[in-house]
Design an enzyme around this catalytic site. Structure first.
Site, PDB file in Angstrom:
ATOM      1  N   ASP A 127      54.535  13.076  -1.973  1.00 17.65           N
ATOM      2  CA  ASP A 127      53.352  12.775  -2.604  1.00 17.65           C
ATOM      3  C   ASP A 127      52.142  13.008  -1.463  1.00 17.65           C
ATOM      4  O   ASP A 127      51.906  14.145  -1.200  1.00 17.65           O
ATOM      5  CB  ASP A 127      53.530  11.257  -2.800  1.00 17.65           C
ATOM      6  CG  ASP A 127      52.814  10.754  -3.874  1.00 17.65           C
ATOM      7  OD1 ASP A 127      51.388  11.209  -4.043  1.00 17.65           O
ATOM      8  OD2 ASP A 127      53.151   9.975  -4.671  1.00 17.65           O
ATOM      9  N   ASN A 139      43.858  13.546  -8.934  1.00 16.60           N
ATOM     10  CA  ASN A 139      44.756  12.942  -8.530  1.00 16.60           C
ATOM     11  C   ASN A 139      44.394  13.082  -6.939  1.00 16.60           C
ATOM     12  O   ASN A 139      43.196  12.681  -6.656  1.00 16.60           O
ATOM     13  CB  ASN A 139      46.058  13.431  -8.595  1.00 16.60           C
ATOM     14  CG  ASN A 139      47.299  12.579  -8.188  1.00 16.60           C
ATOM     15  OD1 ASN A 139      47.350  11.378  -8.422  1.00 16.60           O
ATOM     16  ND2 ASN A 139      48.407  13.058  -7.587  1.00 16.60           N
ATOM     17  N   GLU A 164      50.158  10.929 -17.046  1.00 15.82           N
ATOM     18  CA  GLU A 164      51.653  10.858 -17.200  1.00 15.82           C
ATOM     19  C   GLU A 164      52.059  10.071 -18.530  1.00 15.82           C
ATOM     20  O   GLU A 164      51.391   9.142 -18.769  1.00 15.82           O
ATOM     21  CB  GLU A 164      52.127  10.245 -15.877  1.00 15.82           C
ATOM     22  CG  GLU A 164      52.020  11.266 -14.654  1.00 15.82           C
ATOM     23  CD  GLU A 164      52.324  10.273 -13.644  1.00 15.82           C
ATOM     24  OE1 GLU A 164      52.891  10.647 -12.512  1.00 15.82           O
ATOM     25  OE2 GLU A 164      51.603   9.347 -13.118  1.00 15.82           O
ATOM     26  N   ASN A 171      48.671  17.154  -5.191  1.00 10.90           N
ATOM     27  CA  ASN A 171      49.011  16.019  -4.512  1.00 10.90           C
ATOM     28  C   ASN A 171      48.403  16.281  -2.888  1.00 10.90           C
ATOM     29  O   ASN A 171      47.554  16.531  -2.669  1.00 10.90           O
ATOM     30  CB  ASN A 171      50.546  15.394  -4.564  1.00 10.90           C
ATOM     31  CG  ASN A 171      50.243  13.970  -4.625  1.00 10.90           C
ATOM     32  OD1 ASN A 171      49.548  13.075  -4.290  1.00 10.90           O
ATOM     33  ND2 ASN A 171      51.546  13.607  -5.677  1.00 10.90           N
ATOM     34  N   ARG A 205      43.222  14.188 -15.409  1.00 11.84           N
ATOM     35  CA  ARG A 205      42.538  13.247 -14.313  1.00 11.84           C
ATOM     36  C   ARG A 205      42.688  13.770 -13.184  1.00 11.84           C
ATOM     37  O   ARG A 205      43.700  14.614 -12.835  1.00 11.84           O
ATOM     38  CB  ARG A 205      43.076  11.600 -14.509  1.00 11.84           C
ATOM     39  CG  ARG A 205      44.597  11.584 -13.984  1.00 11.84           C
ATOM     40  CD  ARG A 205      44.411  10.070 -13.661  1.00 11.84           C
ATOM     41  NE  ARG A 205      46.044   9.810 -13.263  1.00 11.84           N
ATOM     42  CZ  ARG A 205      46.806  10.058 -12.250  1.00 11.84           C
ATOM     43  NH1 ARG A 205      45.957  10.613 -11.350  1.00 11.84           N
ATOM     44  NH2 ARG A 205      48.055   9.663 -11.928  1.00 11.84           N
ATOM     45  N   GLU A 242      47.148   4.421  -3.631  1.00 14.85           N
ATOM     46  CA  GLU A 242      46.830   5.693  -3.067  1.00 14.85           C
ATOM     47  C   GLU A 242      45.714   5.887  -2.285  1.00 14.85           C
ATOM     48  O   GLU A 242      44.948   5.030  -2.195  1.00 14.85           O
ATOM     49  CB  GLU A 242      46.853   6.822  -4.480  1.00 14.85           C
ATOM     50  CG  GLU A 242      47.956   7.420  -4.765  1.00 14.85           C
ATOM     51  CD  GLU A 242      48.463   8.518  -3.894  1.00 14.85           C
ATOM     52  OE1 GLU A 242      47.654   8.828  -2.874  1.00 14.85           O
ATOM     53  OE2 GLU A 242      49.584   9.269  -4.397  1.00 14.85           O
TER      54      GLU A 242
END
Length: 299
Positions: free
Chosen positions: A204, A103, A121, A154, A101, A18
């Protein structure tokens, strides 16, 4: 016709790759592996990767004006000194939500660090809904909550005139826009500018190009799509050899290369045997458009 080329530059099976960020002075691409708990730096000249392991899921990395980096680690905004491999907490959020958490995160044109949270998740894209929030870390280290009730916070970026903030809450299957006040960092007037089609799957990470068009990585869609935020139309689709494309940024000498991260978490052996480069980092050339340099955190 443009001849678009996609190549895997780091073949390393990140669990959840990511937050790709180009660092011009190092000729390098920064990225994280969220559940692999590491920040990495790929040098475009030597082709070597250096990594720093951390003690919690690390979901985004950004440049810092004073040098080094800022990261989102667990539910903390933190400072990372690369050479010392040291991490210092700046501020913690969501203290009442032990299962949360951070992202995705990104720095705005004034040097504020925006990042959102989500519940951990159970499996990819399966989680307790509406547990997340979007936060802003200001240069003075104060933090504000922009809004809550987020599923998976996101992709985020700003229009070229800095008057619009673009944002993705993945499970809404929508790319949204807000009016943006650059002086204060406040956002208002949320609206959807693009709804993803079924085969595009889950929106995303996201970035903007010098023509003001948005590029959105489609998780489980194996592609990056280019959108016109003014008309809400899809302009282009770039397919990748992996399904779980997670984020994208522009980089290289003139910001004409696109870098795309991916994930392999949640894939079984059969799936991985069909997509051995899942979790790799990809470079896309020949797009015919450039990006803009990333902003640096001012605190």
């Amino acid at each position: 016709m443009l001849s678009i080329k996609v190549e895997c530059i780091v073949d390393e099976n990140c669990k959840i790759g990511e937050s790709p960020v180009w660092e011009e002075k190092e000729n390098s691409l920064l990225y994280v592996d969220i559940n692999g708990k590491k920040i990495s730096r790929w040098n475009s000249i030597t082709k070597q990767v250096q990594s720093i392991a951390v003690d919690a899921p690390v979901s985004s990395v950004a440049l810092r004006k004073s040098g080094n980096y800022v990261i989102t680690l667990g539910t903390r905004f933190a400072a990372l000194k690369w050479n010392d491999r040291s991490v210092t907490t700046i501020m913690e959020v969501d203290k009442d939500k032990l299962n949360n958490r951070f992202n995705d995160g990104k720095v705005d044109p004034e040097g504020r660090y925006f990042a959102g949270t989500m519940a951990e998740e159970i499996r990819p894209a399966v989680l307790e809904r509406q547990q997340g929030s979007l936060y802003t870390l200001f240069p003075d280290h104060s933090v504000i909550k922009q809004f809550d009730q987020v599923d998976i916070s996101n992709g985020l970026d700003w229009s070229l005139d800095h008057k619009t903030f673009f944002y993705i809450d993945s499970l809404s299957y929508s790319v949204d826009a807000f009016d943006y006040d650059l002086q204060t960092g406040k956002i208002s007037n949320r609206r959807s500018i693009y709804k993803l089609e079924k085969e595009e799957s889950i929106p995303d990470g996201m970035c903007i190009d010098i023509e003001g068009k948005l590029w959105v990585a489609c998780y489980d869609g194996g592609r990056v799509i280019r959108l016109d935020p003014e008309t809400g139309k899809r302009l282009q689709t770039v397919k990748l050899p992996v399904d779980k494309t997670t984020s994208c940024c522009f980089g290289g000498n003139d910001y004409s290369e696109m870098y795309v991260t991916s994930a392999c978490q949640g894939m079984d052996d059969k799936w991985l045997s069909r997509q051995p480069q899942a979790g790799g980092i990809f470079k896309v050339t020949g797009l015919g458009v450039k990006g803009i340099p990333p902003y640096s955190y001012a605190g």
